[in-house]
Motif scaffolding. Structure first.
Motif, PDB file in Angstrom:
ATOM      1  N   GLY A 185       0.823  -1.200   0.000  1.00 54.14           N
ATOM      2  CA  GLY A 185       0.000   0.000   0.000  1.00 54.14           C
ATOM      3  C   GLY A 185       0.858   1.250   0.000  1.00 54.14           C
ATOM      4  N   SER A 186       0.167   2.368  -0.163  1.00 51.48           N
ATOM      5  CA  SER A 186       0.886   3.647  -0.163  1.00 51.48           C
ATOM      6  C   SER A 186       1.340   3.983   1.245  1.00 51.48           C
ATOM      7  CB  SER A 186      -0.024   4.762  -0.684  1.00 51.48           C
ATOM      8  OG  SER A 186      -0.422   4.478  -2.009  1.00 51.48           O
ATOM      9  N   THR A 187       2.451   4.738   1.338  1.00 52.87           N
ATOM     10  CA  THR A 187       3.007   5.152   2.629  1.00 52.87           C
ATOM     11  C   THR A 187       2.905   6.659   2.747  1.00 52.87           C
ATOM     12  OG1 THR A 187       4.556   3.290   2.618  1.00 52.87           O
ATOM     13  CG2 THR A 187       5.078   5.144   4.072  1.00 52.87           C
ATOM     14  N   TRP A 188       2.515   7.118   3.962  1.00 58.03           N
ATOM     15  CA  TRP A 188       2.497   8.551   4.225  1.00 58.03           C
ATOM     16  C   TRP A 188       3.825   8.922   4.874  1.00 58.03           C
ATOM     17  CZ3 TRP A 188      -0.277  12.871   3.297  1.00 58.03           C
ATOM     18  CH2 TRP A 188      -1.549  12.710   2.716  1.00 58.03           C
ATOM     19  N   ILE A 189       4.442   9.928   4.273  1.00 58.38           N
ATOM     20  CA  ILE A 189       5.726  10.429   4.774  1.00 58.38           C
ATOM     21  C   ILE A 189       5.527  11.888   5.133  1.00 58.38           C
ATOM     22  CG2 ILE A 189       8.179  10.767   4.223  1.00 58.38           C
ATOM     23  CD1 ILE A 189       7.725   8.662   1.954  1.00 58.38           C
ATOM     24  N   SER A 190       6.129  12.369   6.209  1.00 63.92           N
ATOM     25  CA  SER A 190       6.005  13.783   6.565  1.00 63.92           C
ATOM     26  C   SER A 190       7.379  14.368   6.803  1.00 63.92           C
ATOM     27  CB  SER A 190       5.130  13.946   7.813  1.00 63.92           C
ATOM     28  OG  SER A 190       5.714  13.302   8.932  1.00 63.92           O
ATOM     29  N   GLY A 191       7.468  15.651   6.588  1.00 66.98           N
ATOM     30  CA  GLY A 191       8.710  16.361   6.817  1.00 66.98           C
ATOM     31  C   GLY A 191       8.473  17.848   6.631  1.00 66.98           C
ATOM     32  N   THR A 192       9.528  18.650   6.897  1.00 70.33           N
ATOM     33  CA  THR A 192       9.417  20.095   6.747  1.00 70.33           C
ATOM     34  C   THR A 192       9.960  20.485   5.380  1.00 70.33           C
ATOM     35  OG1 THR A 192       9.725  20.402   9.126  1.00 70.33           O
ATOM     36  CG2 THR A 192      10.054  22.323   7.718  1.00 70.33           C
ATOM     37  N   GLY A 193       9.095  21.179   4.596  1.00 65.93           N
ATOM     38  CA  GLY A 193       9.492  21.567   3.266  1.00 65.93           C
ATOM     39  C   GLY A 193       9.040  20.565   2.229  1.00 65.93           C
ATOM     40  N   ASP A 222       3.323   6.845  -3.119  1.00 67.23           N
ATOM     41  CA  ASP A 222       3.350   7.310  -1.739  1.00 67.23           C
ATOM     42  C   ASP A 222       2.820   8.731  -1.658  1.00 67.23           C
ATOM     43  OD1 ASP A 222       4.377   4.933  -0.944  1.00 67.23           O
ATOM     44  OD2 ASP A 222       6.425   5.646  -0.552  1.00 67.23           O
ATOM     45  N   PHE A 223       2.545   9.156  -0.404  1.00 68.90           N
ATOM     46  CA  PHE A 223       2.066  10.511  -0.156  1.00 68.90           C
ATOM     47  C   PHE A 223       2.995  11.183   0.846  1.00 68.90           C
ATOM     48  CE2 PHE A 223      -1.589   8.042  -1.439  1.00 68.90           C
ATOM     49  CZ  PHE A 223      -2.186   8.862  -2.382  1.00 68.90           C
ATOM     50  N   TYR A 224       3.045  12.522   0.782  1.00 72.45           N
ATOM     51  CA  TYR A 224       3.976  13.289   1.610  1.00 72.45           C
ATOM     52  C   TYR A 224       3.261  14.515   2.150  1.00 72.45           C
ATOM     53  CZ  TYR A 224       8.066  16.142   2.901  1.00 72.45           C
ATOM     54  OH  TYR A 224       8.973  16.907   3.575  1.00 72.45           O
ATOM     55  N   LEU A 225       3.491  14.800   3.485  1.00 78.11           N
ATOM     56  CA  LEU A 225       2.910  15.979   4.124  1.00 78.11           C
ATOM     57  C   LEU A 225       4.012  16.926   4.516  1.00 78.11           C
ATOM     58  CD1 LEU A 225       0.613  17.590   5.448  1.00 78.11           C
ATOM     59  CD2 LEU A 225       1.001  16.238   7.530  1.00 78.11           C
ATOM     60  N   ASP A 226       3.941  18.169   3.993  1.00 77.43           N
ATOM     61  CA  ASP A 226       4.875  19.224   4.387  1.00 77.43           C
ATOM     62  C   ASP A 226       4.298  19.832   5.654  1.00 77.43           C
ATOM     63  OD1 ASP A 226       6.419  21.432   4.777  1.00 77.43           O
ATOM     64  OD2 ASP A 226       6.093  22.296   2.773  1.00 77.43           O
ATOM     65  N   THR A 227       4.901  19.517   6.829  1.00 75.43           N
ATOM     66  CA  THR A 227       4.342  19.970   8.108  1.00 75.43           C
ATOM     67  C   THR A 227       4.473  21.464   8.306  1.00 75.43           C
ATOM     68  OG1 THR A 227       6.458  19.471   9.187  1.00 75.43           O
ATOM     69  CG2 THR A 227       4.773  17.742   9.193  1.00 75.43           C
ATOM     70  N   ALA A 228       5.337  22.104   7.514  1.00 78.09           N
ATOM     71  CA  ALA A 228       5.489  23.558   7.657  1.00 78.09           C
ATOM     72  C   ALA A 228       4.360  24.301   6.958  1.00 78.09           C
ATOM     73  CB  ALA A 228       6.845  23.996   7.097  1.00 78.09           C
ATOM     74  N   TRP A 269       7.217  14.455  -7.478  1.00 77.57           N
ATOM     75  CA  TRP A 269       6.134  14.629  -6.492  1.00 77.57           C
ATOM     76  C   TRP A 269       5.175  15.680  -7.027  1.00 77.57           C
ATOM     77  CZ3 TRP A 269       5.246  11.802  -2.185  1.00 77.57           C
ATOM     78  CH2 TRP A 269       6.271  10.976  -1.699  1.00 77.57           C
ATOM     79  N   THR A 270       3.859  15.352  -7.002  1.00 83.21           N
ATOM     80  CA  THR A 270       2.842  16.284  -7.511  1.00 83.21           C
ATOM     81  C   THR A 270       2.001  16.807  -6.355  1.00 83.21           C
ATOM     82  OG1 THR A 270       2.733  15.048  -9.577  1.00 83.21           O
ATOM     83  CG2 THR A 270       0.893  16.550  -9.091  1.00 83.21           C
ATOM     84  N   LEU A 271       1.890  18.160  -6.265  1.00 80.77           N
ATOM     85  CA  LEU A 271       1.077  18.785  -5.205  1.00 80.77           C
ATOM     86  C   LEU A 271      -0.400  18.412  -5.415  1.00 80.77           C
ATOM     87  CD1 LEU A 271       0.780  20.764  -2.814  1.00 80.77           C
ATOM     88  CD2 LEU A 271       0.512  22.603  -4.513  1.00 80.77           C
ATOM     89  N   ARG A 272      -1.056  17.907  -4.378  1.00 79.72           N
ATOM     90  CA  ARG A 272      -2.461  17.490  -4.468  1.00 79.72           C
ATOM     91  C   ARG A 272      -3.420  18.350  -3.655  1.00 79.72           C
ATOM     92  NH1 ARG A 272      -2.232  15.192  -9.051  1.00 79.72           N
ATOM     93  NH2 ARG A 272      -1.653  12.978  -9.137  1.00 79.72           N
ATOM     94  N   GLY A 273      -2.934  19.080  -2.680  1.00 84.69           N
ATOM     95  CA  GLY A 273      -3.851  19.887  -1.877  1.00 84.69           C
ATOM     96  C   GLY A 273      -3.181  20.469  -0.674  1.00 84.69           C
ATOM     97  N   ASP A 274      -4.014  21.045   0.204  1.00 85.85           N
ATOM     98  CA  ASP A 274      -3.539  21.726   1.400  1.00 85.85           C
ATOM     99  C   ASP A 274      -4.494  21.366   2.529  1.00 85.85           C
ATOM    100  OD1 ASP A 274      -2.845  23.508   3.413  1.00 85.85           O
ATOM    101  OD2 ASP A 274      -2.284  25.084   1.994  1.00 85.85           O
ATOM    102  N   PHE A 275      -3.950  20.809   3.600  1.00 82.78           N
ATOM    103  CA  PHE A 275      -4.792  20.397   4.717  1.00 82.78           C
ATOM    104  C   PHE A 275      -5.232  21.571   5.585  1.00 82.78           C
ATOM    105  CE2 PHE A 275      -2.810  16.004   4.409  1.00 82.78           C
ATOM    106  CZ  PHE A 275      -3.950  15.433   3.913  1.00 82.78           C
ATOM    107  N   THR A 276      -4.685  22.745   5.310  1.00 84.44           N
ATOM    108  CA  THR A 276      -5.083  23.894   6.124  1.00 84.44           C
ATOM    109  C   THR A 276      -6.487  24.340   5.701  1.00 84.44           C
ATOM    110  OG1 THR A 276      -2.791  24.616   6.283  1.00 84.44           O
ATOM    111  CG2 THR A 276      -4.508  26.232   6.847  1.00 84.44           C
ATOM    112  N   GLY A 277      -7.452  24.212   6.601  1.00 81.76           N
ATOM    113  CA  GLY A 277      -8.817  24.618   6.272  1.00 81.76           C
ATOM    114  C   GLY A 277      -8.977  26.116   6.374  1.00 81.76           C
ATOM    115  N   ALA A 278     -10.108  26.587   5.890  1.00 85.15           N
ATOM    116  CA  ALA A 278     -10.392  28.018   6.013  1.00 85.15           C
ATOM    117  C   ALA A 278     -10.500  28.383   7.484  1.00 85.15           C
ATOM    118  CB  ALA A 278     -11.698  28.353   5.299  1.00 85.15           C
ATOM    119  N   THR A 279     -10.105  29.627   7.796  1.00 78.82           N
ATOM    120  CA  THR A 279     -10.152  30.082   9.190  1.00 78.82           C
ATOM    121  C   THR A 279     -11.592  30.095   9.681  1.00 78.82           C
ATOM    122  OG1 THR A 279      -8.225  31.471   8.798  1.00 78.82           O
ATOM    123  CG2 THR A 279      -9.579  31.963  10.758  1.00 78.82           C
TER     124      THR A 279
END
Length: 349
Positions: free
Chosen positions: A213-221, A232-238, A251-261
């Motif tokens: 299966g796909s793996t989630w990887i996280s890091g800064t930047g 695989d998928f990657y989360l830019d924690t910054a 790597w292709t940008l798919r979205g942003d987990f930051t919701g609207a304020t």
């Protein structure tokens, strides 16, 4: 009344017996009682023709119309010498309808007749009739019970009967009709109760290993080309942006987990007071000097140095951050952003 003269055969009025010679006509005697009928004798020889007797008289008596289809009859209500014939003639069959005659001229209008008396009125309602309903002679039907009444006084109704007939006898069973067409399929019935569990079947053979299966990887930047494998998928924690690896080094940008304020929430209740910090250590007591003479009161001495800060809530923090345990050690806390659980996990190690 007209008189009809007929020639009468006197042999019809003679007694039954051998015919003798004709004698002279005697005077008419009184009619005697009718004797019993004698036995029929043998026919005698034909006698000589007698002299013509006196002519009898015949009169028409009553004429009666008999029942249709019966036989006509004639009865002599007189005597043999003075006959009175009563006729009973049956009614003839109805003749064919004649052709319609020409329309006659319109007659003069007759005078208006006197007004007739009012007829009875039928009233209908549910329940028995009240005394104020209708007039004497009227009738009333109780539609609820089918009973009917007649008004016999100014406020009195008399019960007269019930229009409900007796229940008729049960009719004979009719013959079986032809089979009807197949009806439409009815709605699905309710799900039946779960049946008892059957015995355990034999163990199946092991299936083939599934693809990784796909793996989630996280890091800064942003992720580096050598990070992860395709799928695989990657989360830019910054920045909270997330990517999918679409090729060996892409790597292709798919979205942003930051919701609207979100809207500013209501002010929460005041939190409980933090624990009191530990009391600083007491400085060593200096040696007591010799007592001098009592001098005048000197000026207030300078404030002593502040003792070391005791353990407590960490200082700092910013809006929307919360205080969280950084380790299992007492009072080891850190300020973290409450809307970013990934950053919280990273900050807490």
């Amino acid at each position: 009344m007209p008189t009809i003269t007929l020639t009468v055969d006197r042999s019809l009025h003679a007694g039954v017996g051998p015919q003798g010679p004709t004698g002279a006509t005697g005077a008419t005697g009184a009619t005697g009682p009718t004797g019993p009928a004698g036995a029929t004798g043998p026919a005698g020889p034909t006698g000589a023709t007698g002299a013509a007797g006196a002519a009898a008289t015949i009169a028409v008596g009553t004429t009666t119309t008999g029942t249709a289809g019966g036989s006509a009859s004639v009865t002599n209500s007189g005597t043999s010498a003075a006959a009175v014939f009563d006729f009973d003639i049956p009614q003839g069959a109805t003749g064919a309808t004649g052709s319609t005659g020409a329309t006659g001229s319109t007659g003069a209008t007759g005078a208006t007749g006197a007004a007739g008396t009012d007829g009875a009125t039928w009233h209908t309602a549910s329940g028995t009739p009240g005394g104020g309903v209708g007039a004497v002679g009227d009738f009333y039907l109780d539609s609820a019970s089918s009973k009917w009444y007649e008004k016999t006084g100014s406020t009195t109704w008399g019960y007269r009967g019930d229009f409900t007939g007796a229940t008729g006898a049960t009719g004979a069973t009719g013959s079986t009709g032809p089979a009807g067409a197949t009806g439409a399929t009815g709605p699905a019935g309710a799900t039946g109760a779960t049946g008892a569990q059957g015995p355990q079947g034999p163990a199946g053979t092991n299936g083939t290993n599934g693809a990784d299966g796909s793996t989630w990887i996280s890091g800064t930047g942003t992720p580096g080309a050598g990070t992860g494998v395709t799928g695989d998928f990657y989360l830019d924690t910054a920045s909270d942006e997330w990517y999918e690896k679409t090729a060996v080094s892409t790597w292709t940008l798919r979205g942003d987990f930051t919701g609207a304020t979100g809207a500013t929430g209501a002010t929460g209740p005041t939190g409980p007071a933090g624990p009191t910090g530990a009391t600083g250590a007491t400085g060593a007591t200096g040696a007591t000097g010799p007592a001098g003479p009592a001098g005048p009161t000197g000026p207030t001495g300078a404030t002593g140095a502040t003792g070391a800060t005791g353990a407590g809530v960490a200082s700092g923090g910013s809006t929307n951050q919360v205080l969280a345990k950084a380790s299992g050690t007492d009072y080891d806390t850190a300020w973290v952003d409450q809307q970013d659980p990934i950053a919280m996990a990273i900050a807490l190690g």
